[in-house]
Scaffold this motif. Structure first.
Motif, PDB file in Angstrom:
ATOM      1  N   ASP A   1       2.517  11.012   1.396  1.00  0.00           N
ATOM      2  CA  ASP A   1       2.928  11.640   2.649  1.00  0.00           C
ATOM      3  C   ASP A   1       2.579  13.126   2.595  1.00  0.00           C
ATOM      4  O   ASP A   1       2.769  13.767   1.559  1.00  0.00           O
TER       5      ASP A   1
ATOM      6  N   ASP B   1      -8.834   4.934  11.546  1.00  0.00           N
ATOM      7  CA  ASP B   1      -7.527   4.813  10.897  1.00  0.00           C
ATOM      8  C   ASP B   1      -7.652   4.410   9.430  1.00  0.00           C
ATOM      9  O   ASP B   1      -6.878   3.610   8.906  1.00  0.00           O
TER      10      ASP B   1
ATOM     11  N   ARG C   1       0.737   5.338   0.399  1.00  0.00           N
ATOM     12  CA  ARG C   1      -0.091   6.481   0.786  1.00  0.00           C
ATOM     13  C   ARG C   1       0.736   7.762   0.654  1.00  0.00           C
ATOM     14  O   ARG C   1       1.850   7.831   1.183  1.00  0.00           O
TER      15      ARG C   1
ATOM     16  N   TRP D   1       5.835   9.203  -0.548  1.00  0.00           N
ATOM     17  CA  TRP D   1       4.835   8.224  -0.145  1.00  0.00           C
ATOM     18  C   TRP D   1       5.304   7.478   1.102  1.00  0.00           C
ATOM     19  O   TRP D   1       6.500   7.258   1.305  1.00  0.00           O
ATOM     20  N   ASN D   2       4.346   7.044   1.907  1.00  0.00           N
ATOM     21  CA  ASN D   2       4.604   6.103   2.988  1.00  0.00           C
ATOM     22  C   ASN D   2       4.120   4.734   2.525  1.00  0.00           C
ATOM     23  O   ASN D   2       2.942   4.559   2.191  1.00  0.00           O
ATOM     24  N   LEU D   3       5.038   3.780   2.478  1.00  0.00           N
ATOM     25  CA  LEU D   3       4.729   2.445   1.977  1.00  0.00           C
ATOM     26  C   LEU D   3       4.517   1.483   3.136  1.00  0.00           C
ATOM     27  O   LEU D   3       5.286   1.481   4.097  1.00  0.00           O
ATOM     28  N   GLN D   4       3.477   0.656   3.021  1.00  0.00           N
ATOM     29  CA  GLN D   4       3.231  -0.390   4.008  1.00  0.00           C
ATOM     30  C   GLN D   4       3.311  -1.750   3.332  1.00  0.00           C
ATOM     31  O   GLN D   4       2.633  -1.988   2.334  1.00  0.00           O
TER      32      GLN D   4
ATOM     33  N   THR E   1       0.859  -1.186   0.000  1.00  0.00           N
ATOM     34  CA  THR E   1       0.000   0.000   0.000  1.00  0.00           C
ATOM     35  C   THR E   1       0.890   1.228   0.000  1.00  0.00           C
ATOM     36  O   THR E   1       1.843   1.310   0.780  1.00  0.00           O
TER      37      THR E   1
ATOM     38  N   PRO F   1       8.056  -3.450   7.960  1.00  0.00           N
ATOM     39  CA  PRO F   1       6.777  -3.267   7.272  1.00  0.00           C
ATOM     40  C   PRO F   1       6.522  -1.857   6.760  1.00  0.00           C
ATOM     41  O   PRO F   1       5.582  -1.646   6.000  1.00  0.00           O
ATOM     42  N   TRP F   2       7.324  -0.858   7.180  1.00  0.00           N
ATOM     43  CA  TRP F   2       7.101   0.513   6.743  1.00  0.00           C
ATOM     44  C   TRP F   2       8.356   1.080   6.083  1.00  0.00           C
ATOM     45  O   TRP F   2       9.473   0.787   6.492  1.00  0.00           O
ATOM     46  N   PHE F   3       8.131   1.912   5.044  1.00  0.00           N
ATOM     47  CA  PHE F   3       9.248   2.533   4.336  1.00  0.00           C
ATOM     48  C   PHE F   3       8.769   3.845   3.737  1.00  0.00           C
ATOM     49  O   PHE F   3       7.674   3.918   3.159  1.00  0.00           O
ATOM     50  N   HIS F   4       9.583   4.904   3.896  1.00  0.00           N
ATOM     51  CA  HIS F   4       9.251   6.188   3.274  1.00  0.00           C
ATOM     52  C   HIS F   4       9.991   6.337   1.963  1.00  0.00           C
ATOM     53  O   HIS F   4      11.218   6.238   1.917  1.00  0.00           O
TER      54      HIS F   4
END
Length: 272
Positions: free
Chosen positions: A69, A232, A67, A74-77, A65, A116-119
């Motif tokens: 920022d 959320d 989203r 983007w913020n990736l999940q 996903t 699990p998260w990456f900018h």
């Protein structure tokens, strides 16, 4: 004495049980270090890494996903199933359901990911539409695969000129892939718009019964992100395009629906 030294040297060279091994971390067995997790294939992914085949049942899975920022990019999940990130053992043996991920933009490697998260900064994505792919790898840098295909997911990123925002949506599935089931119909639909920094119609209150499904149809004249507090839930709002978020009102209370960039309250959800 010379014979004894030769015997010891030979044992050290062959490793565990007299068989040659790859290096492996303390606490990792010879069988694990020898690649007993899955079957190593001769085929490779686009980055030159060999594939490691595992059965479909119980195989790792990943969903991606992206989203926008509020400040940049983007913020990736990376939502994974039957898989755990193991940054402390990268370069070691291939263990079932463990490893890291690679991010690729249009087939070009961007980064290695250990969580699990990456900018993703906007500067790394040229203007236009691009395919962002995430692929799962074992600690020994082989790519996990099912039926000869790497375990991966993709979304399409669209980057505008600098300062004009970004958005994303899931990439089209490959030919022959099963169609995604449509979301259940909404019980109520609320249509809103953001124009010149104002909400149309004016901000009000939307009353719902617990369990009802609500569709929020929003059009913004500038790229933004919609956020539903308390649930959320987020939705990318491409400039000038209608976007729809469907949610189930399964929590009671008063919840604000707002935009991140323009900081506007679009409506309040009152769930009884």
């Amino acid at each position: 004495m010379a014979a004894l030294l030769l015997l010891l040297a030979g044992g050290a060279a062959t490793g565990c049980g007299g068989r040659a091994t790859t290096h492996h971390k303390p606490g990792t067995t010879h069988e694990q270090a020898s690649g007993s997790a899955g079957t190593l294939l001769d085929t490779q992914d686009g980055g030159g890494h060999r594939l490691r085949e595992v059965p479909a049942q119980g195989a790792p899975e990943v969903k991606l996903t992206a989203r926008p920022d509020p400040e940049d990019g983007w913020n990736l999940q990376l939502a994974v199933s039957r898989f755990r990130f193991t940054p402390d053992s990268v370069g070691g043996a291939a263990l079932t359901g463990a490893g890291h991920a690679h991010l690729e933009l249009d087939g070009r490697n961007l980064a290695r990911v250990y969580g699990p998260w990456f900018h993703l900064p906007a500067a790394q994505v040229p203007e236009g539409a691009h395919t962002l792919t995430v692929r799962l790898y074992a600690d020994d840098h082989t790519a996990w695969a099912v039926a000869g295909k790497p375990v991966e997911a993709a979304v399409t990123l669209t980057a505008g000129p600098p300062g004009q925002g970004t958005h994303s949506h899931p990439a089209s599935p490959p030919a022959g892939a099963p169609a995604t089931r449509p979301a259940p119909a909404a019980d109520r639909t609320v249509t809103l718009a953001v124009r010149d920094g104002k909400v149309v119609p004016a901000t009000g209150r939307t009353e719902l019964k617990r369990g009802e499904r609500l569709a929020l149809r929003v059009t913004s004249d500038r790229a933004d992100t919609l956020h539903v507090h308390g649930y959320d839930e987020e939705l990318a709002l491409p400039a000038g395009q209608e976007a729809t978020l469907v949610l189930t009102a399964d929590r009671t209370g008063l919840f604000e629906v707002e935009t991140h960039e323009s900081r506007l309250v679009l409506t309040q959800l009152l769930v009884r």
